[in-house]
Design a protein around this motif. Sequence first.
Motif: not given
Lengths: 255, 251
Positions: A191-195
């Motif tokens: 998922v985008k920007e999960a980190i």
Amino acid sequence: METPVIDFHAHIGNWGRHRVNGNIERYIEIMDHAGIDMACINCIFLGDARIANDRVAEIVAKNPARFVPAAFVTPHYPDEAISELERAFYQLGMKYLKIYPDYYQKPNDHPDYFPIYEWLNEHKIPVMSHATYPFDGPDITVTERFRNLSVRYPDIPWILAHAGSSGPGQLAKEIREIRNIYLETCGSGAVKEAIENSVELVGSDRVLFGTDMPLLDARHQIGKVITADISDNDKRKILGGNTIKLLNISTNHTN
Amino acid sequence: MGQVDLDFQPTVPVFDANVSLGRRHNQRVSVDSPEGTLSEMARAGVQRAVVYSPHAVNFDSRDGNNLLLETIEPHVGFVPQFVGNPTFDNLDEFSSEVAELNIRSVRLAPIPHKYPFQDWIVGEWLEWMESENLPIWIDAPNVDPAELHAVVKSHPKANFLLAEVHYAHLPWAIPLLKSLPNTYIELSRFVSVDGVNRLLNLIGGKRILFGSRFPESSMAPQVYSLHLNDLSNEDLTAICAGNLERLLGLT
């Protein structure tokens, strides 16, 4: 750049239903490609925890510089659980407990886990678990579940697996306030920007890099951390620094 | 100590085969604008991207396609893809517009658009796309595998790109790719262990395409991963951009 890189979430063995070959030589080659020093491995797919933990211990014994053992016990055999925990942690040298409630069809706050948690709490040993389950009702959130567990078992560090896949979107900001919560990064969802979201939710000191090897490719999973829009210092903590502190281990492998 | 490159940038040109652009009806994605998409492309080292409208898949193809064109018009770096609905769109109008606007690919969405992917439904459209050398994108979750296999087999001159292949699709996607040479795979969700090397051994390097599924997923991790796969420069260049250029007729 050199920095300790430890995969907090990995498994062993073949997974026929997902066409996964767990060949350990290839496994190590992929770790080398990805720049991973060590991987914490578990075996959680059997009904017999003793067999599963022995398989892990055998691989670690052959490759002590590359693998860290993680334990497993099944909630369906509570009469065997405590003795297996004692064997796993004090004979086999395991470093944390991995549970997979989805697979075992019991959410991680089911009372059958409580004797297991009591033992782990007494010994201050971390637990990594899936955070949500397909059989969950709408009456409890991830944050509530781990708040309850954290209150009941305050000396267990709780690690929520797969925050890098779908977790952060399901977590409330109050999770930062829960004692001893960590988020682990692996997942097929990417998922985008999960980190970035995980760091925002709990801070970079409580995010742990994981891969889900040999289901998912370590090179892609580490790419999520390497290419995240966070500071280099945060990346170093996530890639290995936090796990070294949490599990009190050292790396002696040189890529 | 682990060797990692925190300043990684791709060493070859990168052309993303799978980006959606625009607002959704059911959620607010973190990037829904062309400016934000271009910013992420720059950060990830991606020069160009095939973009389609999520509204065209989720609700109305014609409306979504028009919204996409309006959205991207002043910007460089986007290669628009039209979504078609063979059970609702007029083929003559659709094909005229595709030709006029030089659209280079068409995405079909059988399950979201609620039709069986069978020749008696889509045959006329596929004959047109074969004749125009227009490749067809289909997301793995959006089609019945048995129907897909039968239709692809009956249209050997049409090129089909299977997008968003997850490990849950492997039991049928791998045999399909192996048995039908007019199929291609996009890598955004193909993150199973050693997946790219397995694909190379199975179908060679010319039918594998980098894609990100942005903005649902980030662009950079798969690019990073591809650079760690011990690929020859020829395969890396082909997967990151060359195969897509060829498929779209841009070379």
